[in-house]
Write an enzyme that holds these catalytic residues in place. Structure first.
Site, PDB file in Angstrom:
ATOM      1  N   ARG A 192      33.018  52.523  32.694  1.00  0.00           N
ATOM      2  CA  ARG A 192      34.383  53.062  32.674  1.00  0.00           C
ATOM      3  C   ARG A 192      34.779  53.494  31.263  1.00  0.00           C
ATOM      4  NH1 ARG A 192      35.463  48.109  35.480  1.00  0.00           N
ATOM      5  NH2 ARG A 192      35.266  48.443  37.730  1.00  0.00           N
TER       6      ARG A 192
ATOM      7  N   TRP B  14      61.533  18.317  45.491  1.00  0.00           N
ATOM      8  CA  TRP B  14      60.748  18.123  44.274  1.00  0.00           C
ATOM      9  C   TRP B  14      59.279  18.327  44.639  1.00  0.00           C
ATOM     10  CZ3 TRP B  14      62.141  17.495  39.256  1.00  0.00           C
ATOM     11  CH2 TRP B  14      63.489  17.237  38.997  1.00  0.00           C
TER      12      TRP B  14
ATOM     13  N   CYS C 212      29.585  31.640  45.476  1.00  0.00           N
ATOM     14  CA  CYS C 212      30.568  30.647  45.927  1.00  0.00           C
ATOM     15  C   CYS C 212      30.767  30.703  47.444  1.00  0.00           C
ATOM     16  CB  CYS C 212      31.914  30.872  45.243  1.00  0.00           C
ATOM     17  SG  CYS C 212      31.823  30.925  43.446  1.00  0.00           S
TER      18      CYS C 212
ATOM     19  N   GLU D 115      17.427  43.134  37.661  1.00  0.00           N
ATOM     20  CA  GLU D 115      17.745  42.021  38.547  1.00  0.00           C
ATOM     21  C   GLU D 115      16.476  41.620  39.288  1.00  0.00           C
ATOM     22  OE1 GLU D 115      18.649  39.110  40.848  1.00  0.00           O
ATOM     23  OE2 GLU D 115      20.091  39.773  39.338  1.00  0.00           O
TER      24      GLU D 115
END
Length: 461
Positions: A28, A444, A51, A41
């Site tokens: 970019r 609270w 994850c 890779e």
């Protein structure tokens, strides 16, 4: 500046979150006419969510491709020369080049660079035990690992699974295996599951996991993995017992994958991760950056370097690296150590320091624990929640928060993460203007109840 057909060349080692975020952000900043980008890779996939693997294994995420944020073809369409199944085997810092090997053919070649990004990630800890490499024993770090485990689960003749380790990966994989219909035993060397929590909070996780039908074995060191017919895994042995297993998942955690960096003489920290400055440059090397699970980061609460392998940090590192490698300026100030997880309907969260972390860096503190609910007590669906909070005794500064509860518990830790970053005192936290309505919170909020209790214990309040 050396040039390649009049252009600078940026070489990226590692094609997951940090590496490809860096490559994309650098692109970019500079177009293909100014900056050539080559990314290596060694696996089959790029830009995937490690994850998410436990949720794919468990069936909550239906397809492997759902975990891929951007395909190799999409990266190439943006002008990134992405070379899959190609493993970098050597970094020549003096010569500004890397040696890469085609995983399938074995062919090797050198590629020169003007700027280098090291994003080699982490590797699962595989204990040096007899049988640790037997068929049916799985680590879970890549999509290939996840697919191999799913294939084993589909073929398993029995329904008994043993998870070794009770950290984030361990508890998440325990849930995945429960969802797959397996009987699950978790063998954990620690006093309680989730060593990222204090033991008193870990005890709540232990109790809840057993309530979900998971057998928890704490204070147990695995001594060997036993094999049977065809060399396949049949049980996990500790000093005192054997636990039958048709499949074993290693959830012992990960270590930074920094063998290449070590061999190249780059600086590593106490945890084995690369050391960088605020711009994510490798210390002492103006044209080499590193990010993701292979680096150590500054903990803003303790002031010490820490190893925190999380996708959130990896993506931020990549943005910072890509901006800087592309000629801009960006920094990554550090972390406060926030993490959340779940096992079935139990939510687990922590940020900042545990008691032993505070002791280690010489901080004196007060610790408080409160019981509250996720919603107004009279509103349907209100569920119990336990919040533990640490505050520095001398100043009242918030040091850490841990939360265990059901729906609505985990993301409350973000309040504390912001408070830690802003270095708020617990007294200042009590005045935070948080959202309230009975379906979402008591009047609270539980975090503020803990802050009030902590403020009363700190001298001067």
């Amino acid at each position: 500046m050396s040039t390649h057909q009049g252009r600078e060349r940026l070489v990226v080692v590692g094609g997951d979150a940090a590496g490809m975020s860096a490559a994309s952000q650098a692109r970019r900043q500079k177009g293909p006419g100014e900056l050539e980008i080559v990314a290596f890779e060694r696996g089959h996939f790029t830009s995937f969510s490690a994850c998410g693997i436990p949720y794919w294994v468990g069936g909550a995420v239906p397809e492997r491709d759902d975990l891929i944020a951007r395909t190799p073809e999409e990266h190439r369409a943006r002008g990134i020369d992405l070379r899959l199944r190609t493993e970098v085997t050597e970094i020549d810092v003096a010569g500004q080049r890397v040696r890469a090997r085609d995983v399938d053919s074995g062919a090797e070649s050198w590629t020169s660079y003007d700027k280098l990004v090291i994003a080699t990630g982490a590797r699962p800890v595989r204990p040096e035990l007899p049988g640790a490499d037997a068929p049916g024993v799985h680590g879970v770090q890549t999509l290939d690992d996840g697919q191999a485990l799913i294939d084993t689960l589909a073929r398993a003749k029995g329904r008994r699974a043993v998870v070794v380790g009770a950290g984030y990966i361990g508890v998440e994989m325990a849930e995945a295996l429960i969802d797959r219909g397996f009987e699950v035993t978790v063998v954990n060397r620690g006093e309680q599951p989730m060593s990222t929590l204090d033991p008193d909070m870990g005890r709540l996780v232990h109790r809840a996991m057993e309530g979900l039908g998971i057998t928890m074995v704490n204070d147990a060191e695995v001594t060997k993995i036993l094999t049977g017919e065809g060399g396949r895994v049949r049980a996990v042995a500790t000093q005192h017992a054997e636990y039958p297993a048709d499949v074993v998942v290693l959830g012992i955690g990960v270590r930074p994958e920094t063998g290449l960096a070590r061999a190249a003489g780059l600086p590593l920290g106490a945890h084995g991760g690369l050391l960088t400055d605020l711009a994510m440059r490798v210390r002492g090397h103006g044209n080499i950056w590193a990010g993701g699970d292979c680096v150590e980061v500054l903990n803003l609460v303790s002031g010490q370097e820490q190893y925190v392998p999380l996708g959130t940090h990896a993506n931020k590192h990549g943005q910072v690296i890509g901006t800087n490698a592309g000629g801009g300026h960006a920094t990554f100030p550090g972390v406060v150590g926030t993490a959340v997880s779940k096992v079935c309907d139990l939510e687990i969260a922590r940020t900042g320091l545990r008691e032993k972390d505070a002791h280690r860096v010489g901080l004196t503190f007060e610790a408080v624990t409160i019981e509250s609910t996720s919603r107004a007590g009279y509103y349907p669906g209100a569920s119990p929640m336990t919040v533990k909070m640490l505050a520095e005794r001398r100043t009242g500064r918030l040091l850490g928060v841990q939360i265990v509860g059901r729906e609505g518990a985990a993301k409350r830790v973000d309040i504390a993460a912001v408070a830690l970053t802003a270095r708020l005192t617990v007294e200042q936290m009590t005045a935070l203007d948080l959202g309230y309505a009975p379906p979402f919170s008591p009047v609270w909020d539980p975090v503020l109840v803990a802050a009030r209790k902590a403020a009363r214990k700190v001298p001067g309040n």
